[in-house]
Design a protein around this motif. Structure first.
Motif, PDB file in Angstrom:
ATOM      1  N   ALA A 133       8.542  17.719  16.030  1.00  0.00           N
ATOM      2  CA  ALA A 133       8.591  16.347  16.557  1.00  0.00           C
ATOM      3  C   ALA A 133       9.616  15.516  15.797  1.00  0.00           C
ATOM      4  N   VAL A 134       9.664  15.672  14.490  1.00  0.00           N
ATOM      5  CA  VAL A 134      10.621  14.930  13.668  1.00  0.00           C
ATOM      6  C   VAL A 134      12.049  15.301  14.062  1.00  0.00           C
ATOM      7  N   GLU A 135      12.301  16.580  14.270  1.00  0.00           N
ATOM      8  CA  GLU A 135      13.653  17.031  14.631  1.00  0.00           C
ATOM      9  C   GLU A 135      14.104  16.525  15.998  1.00  0.00           C
ATOM     10  N   ARG A 136      13.180  16.337  16.903  1.00  0.00           N
ATOM     11  CA  ARG A 136      13.542  15.867  18.254  1.00  0.00           C
ATOM     12  C   ARG A 136      13.968  14.400  18.271  1.00  0.00           C
ATOM     13  N   ARG A 137      13.690  13.690  17.205  1.00  0.00           N
ATOM     14  CA  ARG A 137      14.001  12.251  17.149  1.00  0.00           C
ATOM     15  C   ARG A 137      14.939  11.990  15.969  1.00  0.00           C
ATOM     16  N   PRO A 138      16.244  11.853  16.230  1.00  0.00           N
ATOM     17  CA  PRO A 138      17.218  11.688  15.149  1.00  0.00           C
ATOM     18  C   PRO A 138      16.902  10.547  14.177  1.00  0.00           C
ATOM     19  N   GLY A 139      16.441   9.409  14.677  1.00  0.00           N
ATOM     20  CA  GLY A 139      16.104   8.289  13.796  1.00  0.00           C
ATOM     21  C   GLY A 139      14.941   8.630  12.879  1.00  0.00           C
ATOM     22  N   VAL A 140      13.934   9.285  13.431  1.00  0.00           N
ATOM     23  CA  VAL A 140      12.772   9.695  12.642  1.00  0.00           C
ATOM     24  C   VAL A 140      13.199  10.753  11.629  1.00  0.00           C
ATOM     25  N   TYR A 141      14.081  11.675  12.042  1.00  0.00           N
ATOM     26  CA  TYR A 141      14.567  12.719  11.131  1.00  0.00           C
ATOM     27  C   TYR A 141      15.299  12.082   9.947  1.00  0.00           C
ATOM     28  N   ARG A 142      16.162  11.087  10.209  1.00  0.00           N
ATOM     29  CA  ARG A 142      16.867  10.407   9.129  1.00  0.00           C
ATOM     30  C   ARG A 142      15.884   9.736   8.177  1.00  0.00           C
ATOM     31  N   TRP A 143      14.872   9.045   8.725  1.00  0.00           N
ATOM     32  CA  TRP A 143      13.871   8.387   7.896  1.00  0.00           C
ATOM     33  C   TRP A 143      13.105   9.424   7.063  1.00  0.00           C
TER      34      TRP A 143
END
Length: 192
Positions: A44-54
């Motif tokens: 799930a984190v990888e699918r969302r670039p903003g969440v991945y950066r955070w």
């Protein structure tokens, strides 16, 4: 003050003494061990670039403060007594360079203890002396700044270290399969 600096005068890393004991670090690893929930979280984190950066920023800040982490993306902490080998000024992942002093001081930054001496002390304190016998795969520089937690939970870092007693090493030391996940190597072999 010198202990807090993360870089040598030449710009390379400096040996770092972790701020958390070996036993608590091994205990935290057991809590963060790969499982179905963490695998889904990582996906799930990888699918969302903003969440991945955070997420990656939170990992970097946490591991940098506790272990001197350099964010190589292929965390070797569990195999090195939770002393980051990438803080070695020579970035050696498989033991000291041979230039460490008889008192355990770093050859490049003599006022500091060699990170591999620290790793040995910590592995022994945590009851994981044998981990230092494992061979660590060379760092894949394409993974720098990537989340090693996500890579771990997704199973991408299987085979980051191998046991030198592994028969595959003795059979053919040039065989590249020794550096990959054994089930993956078998699947490729069966496909041939």
């Amino acid at each position: 003050m010198h202990e807090r600096r993360r870089e040598t005068d030449a710009g390379g890393p400096r040996p770092f003494r972790p701020r958390i004991g070996a036993r608590p670090a091994y205990a935290a690893h057991r809590l963060l061990a790969r499982n179905r929930l963490y695998h889904r979280l990582a996906a799930a984190v990888e699918r969302r670039p903003g969440v991945y950066r955070w997420f990656t920023t939170a990992e970097r800040v946490t591991k940098e403060r506790l272990f001197g982490c350099r964010m190589c993306g292929q965390c070797a902490l569990p195999a090195t007594g939770y002393a980051c080998p990438m803080t070695c000024p020579k970035q050696l992942r498989n033991g000291p360079c041979g230039g460490a002093s008889p008192t355990g001081r770093c050859e490049v930054v003599p006022e500091l203890t060699c990170v591999w001496v620290i790793a040995g002390e910590r592995a022994a304190a945590g009851g994981h002396d044998a981990d230092l016998d494992l061979l660590l795969r060379p760092a894949d520089h394409r993974q720098w700044t990537r989340s090693s937690w996500v890579n771990y939970w997704q199973g991408r870092d299987e085979g980051l270290w191998i046991d030198p007693a592994d028969e595959r090493l003795r059979a053919d030391p040039t065989d590249e399969r020794r550096w990959v996940d054994p089930p993956l190597a078998l699947a490729k072999e069966e496909a041939r």
